[in-house]
Design a protein around this motif. Structure first.
Motif, PDB file in Angstrom:
ATOM      1  N   ARG A 154       0.835  -1.203   0.000  1.00 51.26           N
ATOM      2  CA  ARG A 154       0.000   0.000   0.000  1.00 51.26           C
ATOM      3  C   ARG A 154       0.870   1.255   0.000  1.00 51.26           C
ATOM      4  NH1 ARG A 154      -4.054   2.045   4.826  1.00 51.26           N
ATOM      5  NH2 ARG A 154      -5.266   3.537   3.570  1.00 51.26           N
ATOM      6  N   TYR A 155       1.932   1.215   0.783  1.00 49.50           N
ATOM      7  CA  TYR A 155       2.874   2.345   0.830  1.00 49.50           C
ATOM      8  C   TYR A 155       3.552   2.518  -0.524  1.00 49.50           C
ATOM      9  CZ  TYR A 155       6.753   5.281   2.451  1.00 49.50           C
ATOM     10  OH  TYR A 155       7.675   6.303   2.615  1.00 49.50           O
ATOM     11  N   ARG A 156       4.002   1.414  -1.127  1.00 48.84           N
ATOM     12  CA  ARG A 156       4.687   1.491  -2.418  1.00 48.84           C
ATOM     13  C   ARG A 156       3.769   2.068  -3.494  1.00 48.84           C
ATOM     14  NH1 ARG A 156       5.939  -4.174  -1.027  1.00 48.84           N
ATOM     15  NH2 ARG A 156       7.880  -4.164   0.187  1.00 48.84           N
ATOM     16  N   ARG A 157       2.531   1.611  -3.513  1.00 47.50           N
ATOM     17  CA  ARG A 157       1.580   2.083  -4.507  1.00 47.50           C
ATOM     18  C   ARG A 157       1.315   3.574  -4.348  1.00 47.50           C
ATOM     19  NH1 ARG A 157      -1.741  -1.496  -3.627  1.00 47.50           N
ATOM     20  NH2 ARG A 157      -3.167  -0.424  -2.184  1.00 47.50           N
ATOM     21  N   LEU A 158       1.178   4.025  -3.114  1.00 48.45           N
ATOM     22  CA  LEU A 158       0.916   5.438  -2.856  1.00 48.45           C
ATOM     23  C   LEU A 158       2.125   6.295  -3.212  1.00 48.45           C
ATOM     24  CD1 LEU A 158      -0.890   7.649  -1.817  1.00 48.45           C
ATOM     25  CD2 LEU A 158      -0.226   7.058   0.526  1.00 48.45           C
ATOM     26  N   ALA A 159       3.329   5.815  -2.906  1.00 51.76           N
ATOM     27  CA  ALA A 159       4.546   6.567  -3.245  1.00 51.76           C
ATOM     28  C   ALA A 159       4.675   6.728  -4.752  1.00 51.76           C
ATOM     29  CB  ALA A 159       5.771   5.860  -2.678  1.00 51.76           C
ATOM     30  N   ARG A 160       4.340   5.672  -5.516  1.00 53.49           N
ATOM     31  CA  ARG A 160       4.398   5.766  -6.973  1.00 53.49           C
ATOM     32  C   ARG A 160       3.376   6.761  -7.510  1.00 53.49           C
ATOM     33  NH1 ARG A 160       5.371  -0.025  -6.570  1.00 53.49           N
ATOM     34  NH2 ARG A 160       3.114  -0.400  -6.736  1.00 53.49           N
ATOM     35  N   LYS A 161       2.188   6.758  -6.928  1.00 51.14           N
ATOM     36  CA  LYS A 161       1.141   7.685  -7.371  1.00 51.14           C
ATOM     37  C   LYS A 161       1.543   9.136  -7.083  1.00 51.14           C
ATOM     38  CE  LYS A 161      -2.889   4.610  -7.049  1.00 51.14           C
ATOM     39  NZ  LYS A 161      -3.439   4.896  -8.384  1.00 51.14           N
ATOM     40  N   LEU A 162       2.106   9.376  -5.907  1.00 53.29           N
ATOM     41  CA  LEU A 162       2.535  10.735  -5.566  1.00 53.29           C
ATOM     42  C   LEU A 162       3.690  11.184  -6.449  1.00 53.29           C
ATOM     43  CD1 LEU A 162       2.332  10.716  -1.662  1.00 53.29           C
ATOM     44  CD2 LEU A 162       0.834  11.904  -3.266  1.00 53.29           C
ATOM     45  N   ASN A 163       4.548  10.253  -6.820  1.00 52.97           N
ATOM     46  CA  ASN A 163       5.647  10.591  -7.712  1.00 52.97           C
ATOM     47  C   ASN A 163       5.117  11.084  -9.055  1.00 52.97           C
ATOM     48  OD1 ASN A 163       8.581  10.602  -8.244  1.00 52.97           O
ATOM     49  ND2 ASN A 163       8.072   9.051  -9.763  1.00 52.97           N
ATOM     50  N   TYR A 164       4.050  10.462  -9.569  1.00 54.06           N
ATOM     51  CA  TYR A 164       3.458  10.927 -10.829  1.00 54.06           C
ATOM     52  C   TYR A 164       2.739  12.265 -10.635  1.00 54.06           C
ATOM     53  CZ  TYR A 164       0.949  10.938 -15.256  1.00 54.06           C
ATOM     54  OH  TYR A 164       0.463  11.294 -16.492  1.00 54.06           O
ATOM     55  N   LEU A 165       2.233  12.502  -9.441  1.00 51.27           N
ATOM     56  CA  LEU A 165       1.556  13.773  -9.172  1.00 51.27           C
ATOM     57  C   LEU A 165       2.518  14.953  -9.252  1.00 51.27           C
ATOM     58  CD1 LEU A 165      -1.194  15.003  -8.403  1.00 51.27           C
ATOM     59  CD2 LEU A 165      -0.578  14.694  -6.000  1.00 51.27           C
ATOM     60  N   THR A 166       3.811  14.712  -9.075  1.00 51.65           N
ATOM     61  CA  THR A 166       4.786  15.805  -9.164  1.00 51.65           C
ATOM     62  C   THR A 166       4.932  16.335 -10.582  1.00 51.65           C
ATOM     63  OG1 THR A 166       6.663  14.277  -9.499  1.00 51.65           O
ATOM     64  CG2 THR A 166       6.119  14.873  -7.229  1.00 51.65           C
ATOM     65  N   VAL A 167       4.302  15.674 -11.571  1.00 50.49           N
ATOM     66  CA  VAL A 167       4.357  16.155 -12.954  1.00 50.49           C
ATOM     67  C   VAL A 167       3.812  17.575 -13.051  1.00 50.49           C
ATOM     68  CG1 VAL A 167       3.388  15.808 -15.270  1.00 50.49           C
ATOM     69  CG2 VAL A 167       4.279  13.866 -13.989  1.00 50.49           C
ATOM     70  N   THR A 168       2.786  17.887 -12.250  1.00 50.91           N
ATOM     71  CA  THR A 168       2.224  19.241 -12.245  1.00 50.91           C
ATOM     72  C   THR A 168       2.310  19.894 -10.869  1.00 50.91           C
ATOM     73  OG1 THR A 168      -0.010  18.393 -11.786  1.00 50.91           O
ATOM     74  CG2 THR A 168       0.610  18.688 -14.104  1.00 50.91           C
ATOM     75  N   SER A 169       2.983  19.242  -9.913  1.00 52.05           N
ATOM     76  CA  SER A 169       3.061  19.775  -8.543  1.00 52.05           C
ATOM     77  C   SER A 169       4.509  19.800  -8.062  1.00 52.05           C
ATOM     78  CB  SER A 169       2.203  18.941  -7.591  1.00 52.05           C
ATOM     79  OG  SER A 169       0.859  18.896  -8.010  1.00 52.05           O
ATOM     80  N   PRO A 170       5.306  20.756  -8.527  1.00 56.68           N
ATOM     81  CA  PRO A 170       6.699  20.828  -8.068  1.00 56.68           C
ATOM     82  C   PRO A 170       6.822  21.098  -6.580  1.00 56.68           C
ATOM     83  CG  PRO A 170       6.093  22.792  -9.331  1.00 56.68           C
ATOM     84  CD  PRO A 170       4.973  21.813  -9.491  1.00 56.68           C
ATOM     85  N   ASN A 171       5.753  21.604  -5.952  1.00 60.21           N
ATOM     86  CA  ASN A 171       5.810  21.920  -4.525  1.00 60.21           C
ATOM     87  C   ASN A 171       5.888  20.677  -3.645  1.00 60.21           C
ATOM     88  OD1 ASN A 171       3.182  21.538  -5.613  1.00 60.21           O
ATOM     89  ND2 ASN A 171       2.249  22.318  -3.756  1.00 60.21           N
ATOM     90  N   ILE A 172       5.592  19.487  -4.194  1.00 63.01           N
ATOM     91  CA  ILE A 172       5.720  18.275  -3.382  1.00 63.01           C
ATOM     92  C   ILE A 172       6.877  17.394  -3.868  1.00 63.01           C
ATOM     93  CG2 ILE A 172       3.268  18.271  -2.781  1.00 63.01           C
ATOM     94  CD1 ILE A 172       2.913  15.953  -4.786  1.00 63.01           C
ATOM     95  N   SER A 173       7.687  17.890  -4.784  1.00 59.31           N
ATOM     96  CA  SER A 173       8.790  17.082  -5.324  1.00 59.31           C
ATOM     97  C   SER A 173       9.766  16.663  -4.228  1.00 59.31           C
ATOM     98  CB  SER A 173       9.542  17.859  -6.408  1.00 59.31           C
ATOM     99  OG  SER A 173       8.767  17.970  -7.570  1.00 59.31           O
ATOM    100  N   PHE A 174      10.142  17.601  -3.351  1.00 53.53           N
ATOM    101  CA  PHE A 174      11.106  17.266  -2.311  1.00 53.53           C
ATOM    102  C   PHE A 174      10.553  16.280  -1.292  1.00 53.53           C
ATOM    103  CE2 PHE A 174      13.080  18.182   1.860  1.00 53.53           C
ATOM    104  CZ  PHE A 174      14.336  17.656   1.584  1.00 53.53           C
ATOM    105  N   PRO A 175       9.369  16.529  -0.693  1.00 55.81           N
ATOM    106  CA  PRO A 175       8.863  15.549   0.270  1.00 55.81           C
ATOM    107  C   PRO A 175       8.625  14.164  -0.338  1.00 55.81           C
ATOM    108  CG  PRO A 175       7.220  17.247  -0.185  1.00 55.81           C
ATOM    109  CD  PRO A 175       8.504  17.730  -0.757  1.00 55.81           C
ATOM    110  N   VAL A 176       8.224  14.106  -1.602  1.00 61.32           N
ATOM    111  CA  VAL A 176       8.042  12.809  -2.252  1.00 61.32           C
ATOM    112  C   VAL A 176       9.390  12.109  -2.423  1.00 61.32           C
ATOM    113  CG1 VAL A 176       7.354  11.670  -4.406  1.00 61.32           C
ATOM    114  CG2 VAL A 176       5.889  13.425  -3.410  1.00 61.32           C
ATOM    115  N   SER A 177      10.443  12.886  -2.731  1.00 64.49           N
ATOM    116  CA  SER A 177      11.775  12.288  -2.861  1.00 64.49           C
ATOM    117  C   SER A 177      12.294  11.788  -1.508  1.00 64.49           C
ATOM    118  CB  SER A 177      12.760  13.306  -3.447  1.00 64.49           C
ATOM    119  OG  SER A 177      13.092  14.330  -2.517  1.00 64.49           O
TER     120      SER A 177
END
Length: 238
Positions: free
Chosen positions: A120-143
């Protein structure tokens, strides 16, 4: 059309005077753009003659990305995609928060109890990583949360939930691209020094603006340990 060396799903054609056409192919979806209107019209006629295709007119939605066009510019966001993530995780009614991560917190491997459902964690992390395509403000916390996908703990889950709480009040936040009267290319980069508490590696980030519009960005941990802050800054520019 010439295939792009940076992305094999992108094709382009440049002609005089200063006319261009760009074509993006993803499975059975095609996006065509450019300033050569006659060339685009002729290009669209070609697949119509050989395949069963449909012209959907102006682009509105593509690969989870919402596109809104007007005379003032183009706005891209992932509102529906973000809402789907919140609904899937049961966070659609969560209490929002102002920052995507705790500025004083440090995530370490094995910090807390292992999750009973790490997938569940892995799936959510992958989804958030794709969300950074239009959301640079979460790029660092996702990384920051992504390296723990192999063996996530409850502290990692708390950190990823915080990102969802940050997204909640404005899931449609995106990027605006507008004509600002110039075509200057400007880049910014920065890096910390030994910021990772687990291996002392530095994290660097950069962003590139074309004509005042943000077109590229990234936040990533450096592959080696920098021996000084100057070395970390220098590696960030490479």
């Amino acid at each position: 059309m010439i295939r792009s060396g940076a992305d094999h799903s992108v094709f382009y054609r440049h002609s005089q005077p200063n006319l261009c056409i760009y074509l993006v192919v993803y499975v059975d979806d095609i996006v065509i753009t450019g300033n050569d209107e006659d060339g685009i019209t002729k290009l669209k006629q070609h697949p119509f003659q050989h395949f069963q295709t449909k012209d959907l007119a102006r682009l509105k939605y593509f690969l989870g990305i919402d596109v809104a066009q007007s005379s003032s510019g183009i706005v891209i966001s992932q509102r529906k995609y973000a809402l789907d993530i919140l609904e899937e995780t049961g966070m659609i009614g969560c209490r929002p928060i102002d920052t995507p991560m705790n500025p004083n917190g440090k995530l370490l491997p094995g910090q807390g109890e292992p999750l009973s459902d790490p997938e569940r964690y892995r799936r959510l992390a992958r989804k958030l990583n794709y969300l950074t395509v239009t959301s640079p403000n979460i790029s660092f916390p996702v990384s920051v949360v992504s390296p723990f996908i192999t063996s996530p703990c409850d502290s990692n889950w708390d950190a990823i939930v915080r990102i969802l709480r940050y997204i909640k009040p404005a899931p449609g936040k995106g990027l605006l691209f507008e004509d600002r009267g110039h075509e200057h290319i400007v880049g910014y980069t920065d890096a910390d020094w030994a910021g990772s508490p687990s291996n002392k590696r530095s994290t660097f980030g950069y962003c590139v603006l074309v004509g005042g519009n943000l077109v590229s960005w990234k936040s990533k941990k450096q592959s080696v340990v920098a021996r000084s802050s100057a070395e970390a800054e220098y590696r960030a520019t490479l």
